[in-house]
Design an enzyme around this catalytic site. Structure first.
Site, PDB file in Angstrom:
ATOM      1  N   LYS A  37       0.825  -1.213   0.000  1.00  0.00           N
ATOM      2  CA  LYS A  37       0.000   0.000   0.000  1.00  0.00           C
ATOM      3  C   LYS A  37       0.861   1.267   0.000  1.00  0.00           C
ATOM      4  CE  LYS A  37      -3.904  -2.369   2.187  1.00  0.00           C
ATOM      5  NZ  LYS A  37      -4.905  -2.331   3.278  1.00  0.00           N
ATOM      6  N   TYR A  97     -12.609  -2.997  -3.748  1.00  0.00           N
ATOM      7  CA  TYR A  97     -13.233  -2.897  -2.421  1.00  0.00           C
ATOM      8  C   TYR A  97     -14.760  -2.850  -2.519  1.00  0.00           C
ATOM      9  CZ  TYR A  97      -8.636  -1.941  -0.276  1.00  0.00           C
ATOM     10  OH  TYR A  97      -7.353  -2.024   0.192  1.00  0.00           O
ATOM     11  N   ASN A 117      -2.401   0.066   6.984  1.00  0.00           N
ATOM     12  CA  ASN A 117      -1.895  -1.228   7.436  1.00  0.00           C
ATOM     13  C   ASN A 117      -0.960  -1.923   6.434  1.00  0.00           C
ATOM     14  OD1 ASN A 117      -3.860  -2.018   5.658  1.00  0.00           O
ATOM     15  ND2 ASN A 117      -5.042  -3.226   7.120  1.00  0.00           N
ATOM     16  N   HIS A 147      -1.901  -5.457   1.444  1.00  0.00           N
ATOM     17  CA  HIS A 147      -3.146  -6.182   1.200  1.00  0.00           C
ATOM     18  C   HIS A 147      -2.827  -7.620   0.833  1.00  0.00           C
ATOM     19  CE1 HIS A 147      -7.089  -7.258  -0.399  1.00  0.00           C
ATOM     20  NE2 HIS A 147      -6.423  -7.840  -1.374  1.00  0.00           N
ATOM     21  N   GLU A 200      -9.525 -10.697  -7.655  1.00  0.00           N
ATOM     22  CA  GLU A 200      -8.628  -9.541  -7.515  1.00  0.00           C
ATOM     23  C   GLU A 200      -7.496  -9.577  -8.542  1.00  0.00           C
ATOM     24  OE1 GLU A 200      -7.435  -9.627  -3.416  1.00  0.00           O
ATOM     25  OE2 GLU A 200      -9.443  -9.092  -2.707  1.00  0.00           O
TER      26      GLU A 200
HETATM   27  P1  CMP Z   1      -7.458  -4.828   3.988  1.00  0.00           P
HETATM   28  O1  CMP Z   1      -7.894  -5.961   4.858  1.00  0.00           O
HETATM   29  O2  CMP Z   1      -6.274  -4.985   3.138  1.00  0.00           O
HETATM   30  O3  CMP Z   1      -8.687  -4.395   3.088  1.00  0.00           O
HETATM   31  C1  CMP Z   1      -9.743  -3.650   3.653  1.00  0.00           C
HETATM   32  C2  CMP Z   1      -9.145  -2.454   4.275  1.00  0.00           C
HETATM   33  O4  CMP Z   1     -10.043  -1.565   4.842  1.00  0.00           O
HETATM   34  C3  CMP Z   1      -8.272  -2.877   5.436  1.00  0.00           C
HETATM   35  O5  CMP Z   1      -7.152  -3.562   4.939  1.00  0.00           O
HETATM   36  C4  CMP Z   1      -8.006  -1.564   6.096  1.00  0.00           C
HETATM   37  O6  CMP Z   1      -6.988  -0.837   5.411  1.00  0.00           O
HETATM   38  C5  CMP Z   1      -9.339  -0.872   5.852  1.00  0.00           C
HETATM   39  N1  CMP Z   1     -10.120  -0.912   7.065  1.00  0.00           N
HETATM   40  C6  CMP Z   1     -10.736  -1.972   7.597  1.00  0.00           C
HETATM   41  N2  CMP Z   1     -11.378  -1.626   8.725  1.00  0.00           N
HETATM   42  C7  CMP Z   1     -11.138  -0.311   8.898  1.00  0.00           C
HETATM   43  C8  CMP Z   1     -11.509   0.627   9.872  1.00  0.00           C
HETATM   44  N3  CMP Z   1     -12.278   0.273  10.905  1.00  0.00           N
HETATM   45  N4  CMP Z   1     -11.078   1.880   9.734  1.00  0.00           N
HETATM   46  C9  CMP Z   1     -10.316   2.229   8.677  1.00  0.00           C
HETATM   47  N5  CMP Z   1      -9.926   1.386   7.704  1.00  0.00           N
HETATM   48  C10 CMP Z   1     -10.327   0.126   7.830  1.00  0.00           C
END
Ligand code: CMP
Length: 144
Positions: free
Chosen positions: A10, A50, A113, A116, A127
């Site tokens: 990311k 998404y 985070n 992905h 994907e």
């Molecule tokens: P990922 O699991 O890669 O894909 C969905 C993304 O949504 C996740 O990583 C986070 O980056 C984002 N995400 C999920 N939950 C939250 C949250 N509560 N607040 C902000 N971002 C979120």
């Protein structure tokens, strides 16, 4: 059984020079890299990627974050790569991601985070077809 998954570094992780570290972990584990590119992800691509999160309160900030800079998209291949890579990446929320996982070692906030990883074999197929044209994926054999 050959399985493939989509791993995306990311924008925050590209900014923090973590691309090599993340690739290293998948190579070290023994998985095979079959697709790799850097791109500025479009809103169109991300809204498809998404699609299941469109009603979430954080959806617009998620798209803003994911378009804040380039992403490095990769396809990795190997036995059980979908499940294994989820374990290597760690829990979505860095607060509960185990030390030793990518998120457990490199981040603090769920909204940034680092990486992905597809969450199922079917999700990975969907994907991969969104992020890569078939001609961008390379079949290669491991030499003995
Ligand atoms: P990922 O699991 O890669 O894909 C969905 C993304 O949504 C996740 O990583 C986070 O980056 C984002 N995400 C999920 N939950 C939250 C949250 N509560 N607040 C902000 N971002 C979120």
């Amino acid at each position: 059984i050959k399985e493939r998954t989509l791993i995306a570094v990311k924008p925050d992780a590209v900014q923090r020079r973590l691309v090599g570290e993340i690739i290293k972990r998948f190579e070290q584990r023994g998985f095979q890299l079959v697709g790799l590119k850097m791109l500025q992800a479009s809103d169109k691509l991300l809204s498809q990627h998404y699609v299941s999160l469109q009603r979430k309160a954080f959806y617009s900030s998620l798209l803003y974050y994911m378009t804040s800079g380039p992403v490095v998209a990769m396809v990795w291949e190997g036995p059980n790569v979908v499940r294994s890579s989820r374990l290597m990446v760690g829990d979505t929320d860095p607060a509960t991601a185990a030390p030793g996982t990518i998120r457990g070692d490199y981040c603090l906030h769920i909204s940034r985070n680092v990486v992905h990883a597809s969450d199922s074999v079917e999700g990975a197929q969907r994907e991969i077809s969104l992020w890569f044209h078939p001609s961008e994926l390379v079949d290669w054999d491991v030499c003995d």
